[in-house]
Design a protein around this motif. Structure first.
Motif, short mmCIF file in Angstrom:
data_model
loop_
_atom_site.label_atom_id
_atom_site.label_comp_id
_atom_site.label_asym_id
_atom_site.label_seq_id
_atom_site.Cartn_x
_atom_site.Cartn_y
_atom_site.Cartn_z
N ALA A 111 0.85 -1.36 0.12
CA ALA A 111 -0.10 -0.04 0.09
C ALA A 111 1.00 1.26 -0.03
N ARG A 112 1.93 1.27 0.83
CA ARG A 112 2.83 2.46 0.94
C ARG A 112 3.50 2.80 -0.36
N LEU A 113 3.82 1.65 -1.12
CA LEU A 113 4.56 1.89 -2.37
C LEU A 113 3.50 2.38 -3.36
N GLN A 114 2.35 2.29 -3.36
CA GLN A 114 1.41 2.90 -4.42
C GLN A 114 0.86 4.19 -4.03
N VAL A 115 1.36 4.65 -2.64
CA VAL A 115 0.54 6.14 -2.14
C VAL A 115 0.78 7.31 -3.14
N GLY A 134 -1.24 8.55 6.36
CA GLY A 134 -1.82 8.30 7.64
C GLY A 134 -2.90 7.47 7.48
N LEU A 135 -3.75 7.44 6.54
CA LEU A 135 -4.97 6.55 6.21
C LEU A 135 -4.43 5.06 6.30
N VAL A 136 -3.34 4.71 5.38
CA VAL A 136 -2.69 3.62 5.10
C VAL A 136 -2.29 2.99 6.57
N ASN A 137 -1.86 3.84 7.45
CA ASN A 137 -1.40 3.23 8.65
C ASN A 137 -2.35 2.96 9.51
#
Length: 152
Positions: A111-115, A134-137
């Motif tokens: 997910a972080r790689l797609q932000v 922040g939403l991903v976290n």
């Protein structure tokens, strides 16, 4: 008796974990759905095209040339669509389909790689991008019962 127990203990899951849009069922939180739109997070690949009837894995052996080729293709595509350097480690769930072909989960790393891509495609500023991170976290699920699954 088992159905009654499950309905009382896990009502959302027993009901299919339905997701609603404008009061109507629009999908399930338990099933992955194909999404190639650049302004959205992409799910893990599916060996069955995200179809629930013939769901299943590819059953390709680790020595399969076709499996190697599909992994190489998915890796190149993931790096290219997310504007990532060639040396970036791509999480395995973005390279291989799940056993059912319907698993909606991706790792926090995927997910972080797609932000950045999602934010760029939506023309978001730095503050909006930071909120998305922040939403991903916030949406990252913790390990079940403190031992099942990977830690974030």
């Amino acid at each position: 008796m088992v159905a009654l127990l499950v309905q009382s203990l896990f009502p959302r899951q027993a009901g299919g974990s339905l997701l609603f849009l404008n009061g109507h069922p629009a999908g399930s939180g338990l099933l992955g759905q194909k999404n190639d739109l650049t302004g959205y997070f992409h799910p893990r690949p599916s060996a069955c095209g995200y179809s629930t009837l013939p769901s299943g894995a590819s059953n390709a052996a680790p020595t399969s040339a076709a499996l190697r080729d599909s992994i190489d293709h998915r890796r190149i595509r993931f790096l290219k669509e997310n504007g990532l350097p060639v040396e970036t480690v791509v999480p395995p769930e973005m390279l291989c389909a799940s056993g059912s072909g319907l698993d909606p989960h991706i790792s926090p790393e995927a997910a972080r790689l797609q932000v950045e891509r999602v934010a760029r495609e939506r023309n978001w500023n730095a503050m909006q991008t930071m909120r998305l991170k922040g939403l991903v976290n916030d949406m990252t699920e913790s390990r079940q019962w403190d031992f099942w699954g990977r830690s974030a």
